[in-house]
Design a protein around this motif. Sequence first.
Motif, PDB file in Angstrom:
ATOM      1  N   ASP A   1      25.944  37.584  26.941  1.00 27.98           N
ATOM      2  CA  ASP A   1      24.550  37.961  27.165  1.00 27.98           C
ATOM      3  C   ASP A   1      24.107  39.035  26.174  1.00 27.98           C
ATOM      4  OD1 ASP A   1      22.117  37.861  28.964  1.00 27.98           O
ATOM      5  OD2 ASP A   1      22.650  39.978  29.168  1.00 27.98           O
ATOM      6  N   ARG A   2      24.978  40.016  25.914  1.00 29.63           N
ATOM      7  CA  ARG A   2      24.639  41.078  24.972  1.00 29.63           C
ATOM      8  C   ARG A   2      24.505  40.535  23.556  1.00 29.63           C
ATOM      9  NH1 ARG A   2      28.719  45.875  27.129  1.00 29.63           N
ATOM     10  NH2 ARG A   2      27.496  46.460  28.992  1.00 29.63           N
ATOM     11  N   PHE A   3      25.375  39.597  23.193  1.00 31.11           N
ATOM     12  CA  PHE A   3      25.305  39.012  21.855  1.00 31.11           C
ATOM     13  C   PHE A   3      24.032  38.197  21.685  1.00 31.11           C
ATOM     14  CE2 PHE A   3      26.427  35.262  19.154  1.00 31.11           C
ATOM     15  CZ  PHE A   3      26.389  35.922  17.939  1.00 31.11           C
ATOM     16  N   LEU A   4      23.682  37.406  22.684  1.00 29.91           N
ATOM     17  CA  LEU A   4      22.459  36.602  22.608  1.00 29.91           C
ATOM     18  C   LEU A   4      21.226  37.504  22.583  1.00 29.91           C
ATOM     19  CD1 LEU A   4      23.404  33.753  25.111  1.00 29.91           C
ATOM     20  CD2 LEU A   4      23.467  33.671  22.612  1.00 29.91           C
ATOM     21  N   ALA A   5      21.273  38.616  23.328  1.00 23.26           N
ATOM     22  CA  ALA A   5      20.159  39.573  23.298  1.00 23.26           C
ATOM     23  C   ALA A   5      20.033  40.191  21.907  1.00 23.26           C
ATOM     24  CB  ALA A   5      20.380  40.658  24.344  1.00 23.26           C
ATOM     25  N   TYR A   6      21.174  40.451  21.270  1.00 22.19           N
ATOM     26  CA  TYR A   6      21.160  40.985  19.903  1.00 22.19           C
ATOM     27  C   TYR A   6      20.508  39.990  18.946  1.00 22.19           C
ATOM     28  CZ  TYR A   6      23.158  41.520  15.217  1.00 22.19           C
ATOM     29  OH  TYR A   6      23.336  41.589  13.865  1.00 22.19           O
ATOM     30  N   LEU A   7      20.847  38.707  19.068  1.00 23.16           N
ATOM     31  CA  LEU A   7      20.241  37.692  18.209  1.00 23.16           C
ATOM     32  C   LEU A   7      18.725  37.654  18.396  1.00 23.16           C
ATOM     33  CD1 LEU A   7      22.748  34.698  18.576  1.00 23.16           C
ATOM     34  CD2 LEU A   7      22.583  36.358  16.706  1.00 23.16           C
ATOM     35  N   THR A   8      18.282  37.791  19.636  1.00 22.47           N
ATOM     36  CA  THR A   8      16.849  37.820  19.914  1.00 22.47           C
ATOM     37  C   THR A   8      16.203  39.058  19.303  1.00 22.47           C
ATOM     38  OG1 THR A   8      17.170  36.591  21.981  1.00 22.47           O
ATOM     39  CG2 THR A   8      15.106  37.802  21.738  1.00 22.47           C
ATOM     40  N   ASP A   9      16.887  40.193  19.407  1.00 26.28           N
ATOM     41  CA  ASP A   9      16.342  41.453  18.891  1.00 26.28           C
ATOM     42  C   ASP A   9      16.159  41.424  17.369  1.00 26.28           C
ATOM     43  OD1 ASP A   9      16.259  42.486  21.428  1.00 26.28           O
ATOM     44  OD2 ASP A   9      18.160  43.577  21.255  1.00 26.28           O
ATOM     45  N   ILE A  10      17.047  40.710  16.668  1.00 23.88           N
ATOM     46  CA  ILE A  10      16.943  40.687  15.204  1.00 23.88           C
ATOM     47  C   ILE A  10      16.050  39.549  14.717  1.00 23.88           C
ATOM     48  CG2 ILE A  10      19.181  41.792  14.906  1.00 23.88           C
ATOM     49  CD1 ILE A  10      20.359  39.077  14.158  1.00 23.88           C
ATOM     50  N   GLY A  11      15.388  38.869  15.662  1.00 22.22           N
ATOM     51  CA  GLY A  11      14.383  37.892  15.277  1.00 22.22           C
ATOM     52  C   GLY A  11      14.851  36.467  15.129  1.00 22.22           C
ATOM     53  N   ARG A  12      16.044  36.124  15.633  1.00 27.19           N
ATOM     54  CA  ARG A  12      16.463  34.727  15.583  1.00 27.19           C
ATOM     55  C   ARG A  12      15.552  33.911  16.502  1.00 27.19           C
ATOM     56  NH1 ARG A  12      21.597  33.724  13.528  1.00 27.19           N
ATOM     57  NH2 ARG A  12      22.000  35.273  11.893  1.00 27.19           N
ATOM     58  N   SER A  13      15.292  32.681  16.114  1.00 25.89           N
ATOM     59  CA  SER A  13      14.384  31.841  16.887  1.00 25.89           C
ATOM     60  C   SER A  13      15.010  31.493  18.239  1.00 25.89           C
ATOM     61  CB  SER A  13      14.067  30.551  16.120  1.00 25.89           C
ATOM     62  OG  SER A  13      15.195  29.694  16.113  1.00 25.89           O
ATOM     63  N   PRO A  14      14.170  31.232  19.255  1.00 22.05           N
ATOM     64  CA  PRO A  14      14.707  30.829  20.561  1.00 22.05           C
ATOM     65  C   PRO A  14      15.606  29.605  20.476  1.00 22.05           C
ATOM     66  CG  PRO A  14      12.391  31.401  20.755  1.00 22.05           C
ATOM     67  CD  PRO A  14      12.705  31.399  19.287  1.00 22.05           C
ATOM     68  N   ASN A  15      15.289  28.659  19.582  1.00 25.42           N
ATOM     69  CA  ASN A  15      16.128  27.464  19.443  1.00 25.42           C
ATOM     70  C   ASN A  15      17.507  27.817  18.903  1.00 25.42           C
ATOM     71  OD1 ASN A  15      14.180  25.713  20.409  1.00 25.42           O
ATOM     72  ND2 ASN A  15      13.370  25.240  18.394  1.00 25.42           N
ATOM     73  N   THR A  16      17.571  28.773  17.969  1.00 22.96           N
ATOM     74  CA  THR A  16      18.858  29.217  17.443  1.00 22.96           C
ATOM     75  C   THR A  16      19.669  29.909  18.524  1.00 22.96           C
ATOM     76  OG1 THR A  16      17.980  29.478  15.203  1.00 22.96           O
ATOM     77  CG2 THR A  16      19.982  30.704  15.746  1.00 22.96           C
ATOM     78  N   VAL A  17      19.010  30.783  19.274  1.00 30.65           N
ATOM     79  CA  VAL A  17      19.693  31.490  20.364  1.00 30.65           C
ATOM     80  C   VAL A  17      20.177  30.490  21.409  1.00 30.65           C
ATOM     81  CG1 VAL A  17      19.457  33.233  22.165  1.00 30.65           C
ATOM     82  CG2 VAL A  17      18.320  33.562  19.962  1.00 30.65           C
ATOM     83  N   LYS A  18      19.375  29.481  21.691  1.00 32.22           N
ATOM     84  CA  LYS A  18      19.766  28.452  22.664  1.00 32.22           C
ATOM     85  C   LYS A  18      20.995  27.701  22.185  1.00 32.22           C
ATOM     86  CE  LYS A  18      17.961  24.386  25.087  1.00 32.22           C
ATOM     87  NZ  LYS A  18      16.774  23.488  25.238  1.00 32.22           N
ATOM     88  N   ALA A  19      21.047  27.341  20.904  1.00 37.54           N
ATOM     89  CA  ALA A  19      22.201  26.632  20.352  1.00 37.54           C
ATOM     90  C   ALA A  19      23.456  27.485  20.454  1.00 37.54           C
ATOM     91  CB  ALA A  19      21.928  26.246  18.899  1.00 37.54           C
ATOM     92  N   TYR A  20      23.332  28.793  20.119  1.00 40.75           N
ATOM     93  CA  TYR A  20      24.476  29.697  20.242  1.00 40.75           C
ATOM     94  C   TYR A  20      24.917  29.800  21.704  1.00 40.75           C
ATOM     95  CZ  TYR A  20      24.774  31.615  15.498  1.00 40.75           C
ATOM     96  OH  TYR A  20      24.995  31.777  14.158  1.00 40.75           O
ATOM     97  N   ALA A  21      23.950  29.805  22.615  1.00 42.64           N
ATOM     98  CA  ALA A  21      24.286  29.912  24.035  1.00 42.64           C
ATOM     99  C   ALA A  21      25.123  28.724  24.488  1.00 42.64           C
ATOM    100  CB  ALA A  21      23.003  30.011  24.861  1.00 42.64           C
ATOM    101  N   PHE A  22      24.732  27.510  24.102  1.00 41.91           N
ATOM    102  CA  PHE A  22      25.497  26.320  24.489  1.00 41.91           C
ATOM    103  C   PHE A  22      26.881  26.327  23.836  1.00 41.91           C
ATOM    104  CE2 PHE A  22      21.464  24.516  25.960  1.00 41.91           C
ATOM    105  CZ  PHE A  22      21.892  23.868  27.116  1.00 41.91           C
TER     106      PHE A  22
END
Length: 223
Positions: free
Chosen positions: A30-51
């Motif tokens: 969760d912290r890593f995905l939040a970091y990706l969001t904070d640095i401006g990664r797109s929601p689709n990229t964050v979603k792919a990393y989550a899966f």
Amino acid sequence: MLVHPVTVPGSGTRSWTVLGDDDVPVVPVDRFLAYLTDIGRSPNTVKAYAFDLKNYWEFISFRGLDWREARLEDVGEFVAWLQLPPAGRAGEVAVLPSAAAEVTAATVNRKLAAVSAFYAHQARNGAEVGDLLAAWRAGGRGGWKPFLHHIGKGKPYRGRVISLKAPQKLPRILTAAEAQAILDACTRLRDRFFFALLYESGMFSAGHPLLRKLISAFAQLRG
């Protein structure tokens, strides 16, 4: 485990997290995905990393591993596990060596990249994760060099050491009839010359970015 959408408080930005079997977010993921969001990664990229990380967490949970103590050998087993059908991953059935892989090499490499990025982030934040997906290598002749390599020449750099060889996809070449149809649609000699040049030079493939741009521009001019 479940990948679940979330909304960042305050900004309203859409992101994703991974919930464990107890429906509670997996904290390090969760912290890593939040970091990706904070640095401006797109929601689709964050979603792919989550899966991808959901798959990894399912694997280490099935193996009874602590994510901090995993080693390269475990990651190698993760690669093999990814290629099993769902029932095989759960250990419910035995899978024959001749069975087709569940995912492609490109998909496996993408998931490895996600796991590697996760561990690199954890290491930068002081987590004791050991030498997992990255290993120190000395930059040699003919190999890839990182940006500003000349400043620290001779110093080791980190690189992912596990990957599968993915087959290259060849672009689809337009048939002679398709190419002729484009040439016949040209009302100006200049346009016909450009497209004929592309065809004769071997750049007349259906997926070539230059061809797509030219066709788009050509359509706008005609419109």
